[in-house]
Enzyme design. Structure first.
Site, PDB file in Angstrom:
ATOM      1  N   CYS A 134      -3.179   8.322   3.714  1.00  0.00           N
ATOM      2  CA  CYS A 134      -2.941   7.814   2.258  1.00  0.00           C
ATOM      3  C   CYS A 134      -4.325   8.017   1.489  1.00  0.00           C
ATOM      4  CB  CYS A 134      -2.449   6.320   2.401  1.00  0.00           C
ATOM      5  SG  CYS A 134      -3.773   5.425   3.431  1.00  0.00           S
ATOM      6  N   GLU A 156       0.804  -1.043  -0.059  1.00  0.00           N
ATOM      7  CA  GLU A 156      -0.093   0.037  -0.034  1.00  0.00           C
ATOM      8  C   GLU A 156       0.915   1.250   0.075  1.00  0.00           C
ATOM      9  OE1 GLU A 156      -3.401  -0.294   0.047  1.00  0.00           O
ATOM     10  OE2 GLU A 156      -3.232  -2.431   0.489  1.00  0.00           O
TER      11      GLU A 156
HETATM   12  P1  NDP Z   1       8.386   4.914   4.358  1.00  0.00           P
HETATM   13  O1  NDP Z   1       8.292   4.210   3.019  1.00  0.00           O
HETATM   14  O2  NDP Z   1       9.660   5.744   4.757  1.00  0.00           O
HETATM   15  O3  NDP Z   1       8.186   4.058   5.698  1.00  0.00           O
HETATM   16  C1  NDP Z   1       7.216   2.845   5.667  1.00  0.00           C
HETATM   17  C2  NDP Z   1       7.607   1.648   6.726  1.00  0.00           C
HETATM   18  O4  NDP Z   1       8.808   1.103   5.832  1.00  0.00           O
HETATM   19  C3  NDP Z   1       8.234   2.308   8.109  1.00  0.00           C
HETATM   20  O5  NDP Z   1       7.809   1.232   8.898  1.00  0.00           O
HETATM   21  C4  NDP Z   1       9.586   2.432   7.909  1.00  0.00           C
HETATM   22  O6  NDP Z   1      10.356   1.826   9.182  1.00  0.00           O
HETATM   23  C5  NDP Z   1       9.798   0.865   6.949  1.00  0.00           C
HETATM   24  N1  NDP Z   1      11.110   0.845   6.272  1.00  0.00           N
HETATM   25  C6  NDP Z   1      11.865   1.689   5.592  1.00  0.00           C
HETATM   26  N2  NDP Z   1      12.997   0.930   5.208  1.00  0.00           N
HETATM   27  C7  NDP Z   1      12.774  -0.109   5.400  1.00  0.00           C
HETATM   28  C8  NDP Z   1      13.786  -1.396   5.257  1.00  0.00           C
HETATM   29  N3  NDP Z   1      14.912  -1.245   4.677  1.00  0.00           N
HETATM   30  N4  NDP Z   1      13.175  -2.712   5.565  1.00  0.00           N
HETATM   31  C9  NDP Z   1      12.266  -2.892   6.447  1.00  0.00           C
HETATM   32  N5  NDP Z   1      11.325  -1.676   6.764  1.00  0.00           N
HETATM   33  C10 NDP Z   1      11.640  -0.377   6.262  1.00  0.00           C
HETATM   34  O7  NDP Z   1       7.026   5.563   4.346  1.00  0.00           O
HETATM   35  P2  NDP Z   1       6.537   6.666   5.743  1.00  0.00           P
HETATM   36  O8  NDP Z   1       6.340   6.167   7.053  1.00  0.00           O
HETATM   37  O9  NDP Z   1       7.239   7.877   5.676  1.00  0.00           O
HETATM   38  O10 NDP Z   1       5.017   6.851   5.351  1.00  0.00           O
HETATM   39  C11 NDP Z   1       4.636   7.978   4.425  1.00  0.00           C
HETATM   40  C12 NDP Z   1       4.133   7.280   3.070  1.00  0.00           C
HETATM   41  O11 NDP Z   1       3.370   6.184   3.394  1.00  0.00           O
HETATM   42  C13 NDP Z   1       3.471   8.142   2.220  1.00  0.00           C
HETATM   43  O12 NDP Z   1       3.999   8.172   0.881  1.00  0.00           O
HETATM   44  C14 NDP Z   1       2.010   7.475   2.180  1.00  0.00           C
HETATM   45  O13 NDP Z   1       1.542   7.806   1.046  1.00  0.00           O
HETATM   46  C15 NDP Z   1       2.265   6.180   2.154  1.00  0.00           C
HETATM   47  N6  NDP Z   1       1.026   5.653   2.941  1.00  0.00           N
HETATM   48  C16 NDP Z   1       0.462   4.722   2.370  1.00  0.00           C
HETATM   49  C17 NDP Z   1      -0.948   4.191   2.876  1.00  0.00           C
HETATM   50  C18 NDP Z   1      -1.591   3.220   2.124  1.00  0.00           C
HETATM   51  O14 NDP Z   1      -2.493   2.570   2.920  1.00  0.00           O
HETATM   52  N7  NDP Z   1      -1.502   2.992   1.135  1.00  0.00           N
HETATM   53  C19 NDP Z   1      -1.294   4.527   4.384  1.00  0.00           C
HETATM   54  C20 NDP Z   1      -0.050   5.490   4.785  1.00  0.00           C
HETATM   55  C21 NDP Z   1       0.918   5.934   4.419  1.00  0.00           C
HETATM   56  P3  NDP Z   1      11.477   3.095   9.606  1.00  0.00           P
HETATM   57  O15 NDP Z   1      10.263   4.180  10.197  1.00  0.00           O
HETATM   58  O16 NDP Z   1      11.951   2.573  10.719  1.00  0.00           O
HETATM   59  O17 NDP Z   1      12.106   3.787   8.773  1.00  0.00           O
END
Ligand code: NDP
Length: 714
Positions: A329, A290
């Protein structure tokens, strides 16, 4: 004192040991520093990461509230614990047992919700924002509990669809079953909904019988951790069903195999990177994504100023910009308005946005809090500036805005920004750059076809909404944009009062979207449970398959009991047990009397001449009379364990029954389901009976399933 100190460190501050709801004081008592170090829940123990910590800050004050690390955590032990302890324990439970635990968990968390609201305030959420996250998340547990008990069997596996005939003789058939995956589900969540994000994924996973490792976004993981602690403390879920990582996921994905699944929510960039992880690719680990989404909302060409739809639209667009400070999102990023209404819409939106006070959500009158962190401010600003370079700004300024009750330089505040472009087909950024904050671009369309083309420029979105009273516009938008969207909402004066709004994913509807939105799908009622199960096609004789799935299927062996089945308690009835009834010859008087009694005098039953020219050639008995006469043949009238007729399913009349035909019934126990014992209610279950009514030539004339409530012996 900040609420997290109260929650996490009550002894030094409160000078007493009275626990706050949901927080296990005993497990916290050893933590003496504030801000506190978050725990990881690993193989049944709380563990803090060693070495360098990531600092987490209060979104309003900028104060440090927690620190997180997963350094030194044994990821392999976590995966093994889930596989060897959590999975087997969950798989032993039936769907109904798992569903009851979800309900108990939901109630447990609901009783402690105020403690979670206090922590949620630190993320910058208003009370309304926190309600979506906390009670929306708990509501998802309730919803899955209820659906699990109503729509899934009291079994450890699920039968998907009907029997498939595979041979002429009927002794080789097929059936699909779904069984839980035997690995672990990894839930990687975004920062914006620390509670809902966790619970909307956990509910279907636990119901499926699969353990999970939850990895919230580090930024707001202090809230996820607070709720998670309450879940562990409740001891409602079997040991090993849930584990938690606050901080980096490190090498976790490298320990997965083909029985595991990853559900990721976050940015498209991270999702794409994780999808290409070597282990995910080589082991074919299921990966649901997502991601970003440039969702649209359209005001129909019919909905001019003065209409209810116009007002509803303006209210919704402004609300979507400011709820959760636009960090949703599903929020509306692109707003499509007929070119003749651009000025009216922008004037109305501007007036609404002028009324939005930005600041500390605890201050009376503040409608929009800060973003979740200062890194978000930089990100949103960069993206909003990119949109601003190719559009005009209709409302808001980057640096000159008021913040109520807080220091703008310390908190993660960002103003609502409304852009517009009069040339929407020649700009890229408004359709391509997701500013994950209170940012929106208004664009004109000339025709519905143009609006459809603009919607598609999002290259796949989670949701679109259309505000129109013209159902032709609604239909054109639905069929024109559905392939590019996971959900479409149509709002008019009829639905508005009860509508859940543009931005709310619901547990009973799918959440996800194609293309840019990740190509994934979550929830959608029981569909979401199936994402964590393996669908397997079984082939064999009807008897073998009936015995495997505990459901009678036509052609399977039938047994005859010494007693009438209506005289047996639920426990005594066996799947396949069959009663062959006596016969009844249908008379003219039967048909005439049934017509008089029911009032159904349809010509095919009552009019010789008309019936002669009908598809039947002569008068036929009423189908419902055959069903009634069949009951007369198979029902045992004496008092017994059968409590009531509960319903009838899948009725088909396969041949006409003429006056003079003789019918007989075959009644077979198809399936049994125990019902939950309720206080004041006789212990009971539901029996599905396969019914076949046949004529003197042994041809089936009616087939259906009836359901009866049958008393348990207890
Ligand atoms: P990120 O992509 O930065 O992070 C999302 C998750 O991925 C976090 O838990 C992060 O952990 C984790 N992550 C990052 N790198 C790794 C890795 N190498 N291995 C495993 N896990 C990893 O997104 P954001 O948290 O900044 O969220 C914002 C974005 O999410 C927006 O662009 C939004 O559109 C999208 N979003 C989509 C939704 C949907 O349902 N489609 C709902 C909500 C948001 P860590 O924080 O520790 O880096």
């Amino acid at each position: 004192m900040c609420p997290i100190c109260i929650l996490m460190n009550p002894l030094p501050f409160l000078g007493e040991t009275r626990p706050l709801p949901g927080i296990n004081i005993e497990s916290m008592a050893t933590i003496s520093t504030s801000p506190r170090r978050l725990g990881n829940y690993v193989a049944g123990e709380w563990a803090t990461g060693s070495g360098k910590q990531t600092d987490l800050f209060h979104a309003v004050t900028g104060d440090k509230v927690a620190e997180a690390s997963t350094n030194g955590i044994d990821y392999s032990a976590m995966v093994d614990h889930a596989r060897l302890i959590g999975g087997p324990a969950l798989r032993k439970l039936t769907f109904h047992e798992r569903a009851r635990r979800l309900k108990a968990l939901a109630m447990y968390l609901m009783e402690r919700k105020e403690a979670f609201y206090a922590v949620s305030a630190m993320t910058g959420a208003t009370r309304a924002d926190s309600w979506i996250d906390i009670e929306g998340g708990i509501g998802t547990l309730f919803a899955y509990s209820s659906r699990g008990r109503r729509e899934l069997p009291d079994e450890t596996f699920y039968i998907d669809g009907a029997t498939e005939a595979l041979s002429k003789g009927g002794q080789f058939v097929g059936r699909h079953i779904c069984v839980p995956l035997e690995g672990v589900a990894i839930h990687i969540n975004a920062f914006n909904f620390p509670v809902w994000g966790m619970l909307e994924k956990l509910a279907p996973t636990i119901l499926a019988g699969v353990p999970a490792i939850v990895k919230p976004a580090t930024l707001t993981s202090y809230l996820t951790e607070a709720v998670f602690r309450a879940m562990v403390e409740s001891k409602i879920l079997p040991e090993g069903s849930i584990q938690l990582l606050c901080g980096s996921a490190g090498t976790l994905l490298g320990h997965l195999d083909a029985q595991c699944a990853v559900a990721f929510t976050g940015s498209a960039t991270t999702g794409q990177m994780l999808k290409q992880n070597k282990t995910i690719v080589s082991e074919n680990v299921r990966f649901n994504q997502e991601a970003d989404s440039l969702n649209f909302s359209m005001l129909g060409p019919d909905a001019g100023p003065g209409t209810e739809e116009f007002d509803l639209f303006v209210k919704e667009v402004a609300r979507e910009m400011t709820v959760k400070a636009g960090q949703k999102c599903t929020a509306i990023r692109r707003t499509f308005v007929h070119e003749s209404m651009m000025q009216d819409v922008m004037r109305a939106l501007t007036t609404r946005l002028e009324g939005v006070k930005v600041g500390d959500p605890s201050v009376e009158g503040v409608r929009m809090g800060p973003l979740a962190g200062r890194t978000q401010v930089a990100d949103v600003r960069k993206n909003a500036e990119a949109i601003g370079r190719v559009t005009e700004r209709a409302y808001g300024t980057f640096d000159d805005f008021d913040v109520v009750g807080a220091d703008r330089t310390k908190g993660a505040f960002f103003p609502p920004l409304l852009f517009y472009s009069n040339d929407p087909f020649h700009v890229v950024e408004p359709h391509d750059v997701e500013a994950f904050g209170p940012v929106n671009t208004v664009m004109p369309y000339k025709s519905v076809d143009e609006a459809i083309a603009l919607a598609k420029r999002g290259r796949g979105s989670l949701v679109g909404s259309v505000f129109t009273a013209d159902d032709k516009v609604a239909r054109a938008m639905a069929l024109g944009t559905a392939a590019h969207h996971g959900r479409l909402l149509f709002v008019n004066h009829q639905s508005a009062k009860e509508s859940t709004g543009h931005g709310s994913p619901l547990p009973n509807l799918v959440h996800g979207g194609p293309g840019r939105a990740g190509g994934g799908e979550e929830m959608g009622g029981i569909r979401g449970v199936m994402h964590y199960m393996q669908r397997t096609a079984l082939q064999g004789s009807p008897t073998t398959l009936s015995r495997i799935v505990h459901e009678y299927m036509p052609g399977a062996a039938q047994t005859a009991g010494a007693r009438h089945p209506f005289q047996k308690f639920l426990e005594e009835l066996e799947v396949g047990e069959t009663l062959i009834t006596g016969t009844r010859t249908i008379t003219d008087a039967d048909v005439v009397n049934f017509a008089a009694l029911s009032g159904d005098k349809f010509y095919a039953h009552m009019d010789d001449d008309a019936a002669r020219t009908s598809i039947f050639d002569k008068r036929v008995a009423h189908g419902y009379f055959i069903v009634s006469a069949a009951a007369g043949l198979f029902v045992d009238p004496a008092p017994g364990p059968v409590l009531a007729n509960y319903g009838l399913e899948d009725l088909r009349f396969t041949k006409p029954v003429y006056i003079g035909d003789t019918i007989r019934v075959r009644l077979t126990v198809k399936q049994k389901t125990e019902k939950e014992d309720r206080e004041g209610q006789i212990p009971q279950g539901v029996v599905h009976w396969d019914v076949e009514v046949s004529n003197q030539d042994r041809e089936p004339v009616a087939v259906y399933t009836i359901l009866t409530l049958v008393r348990k012996r207890g």
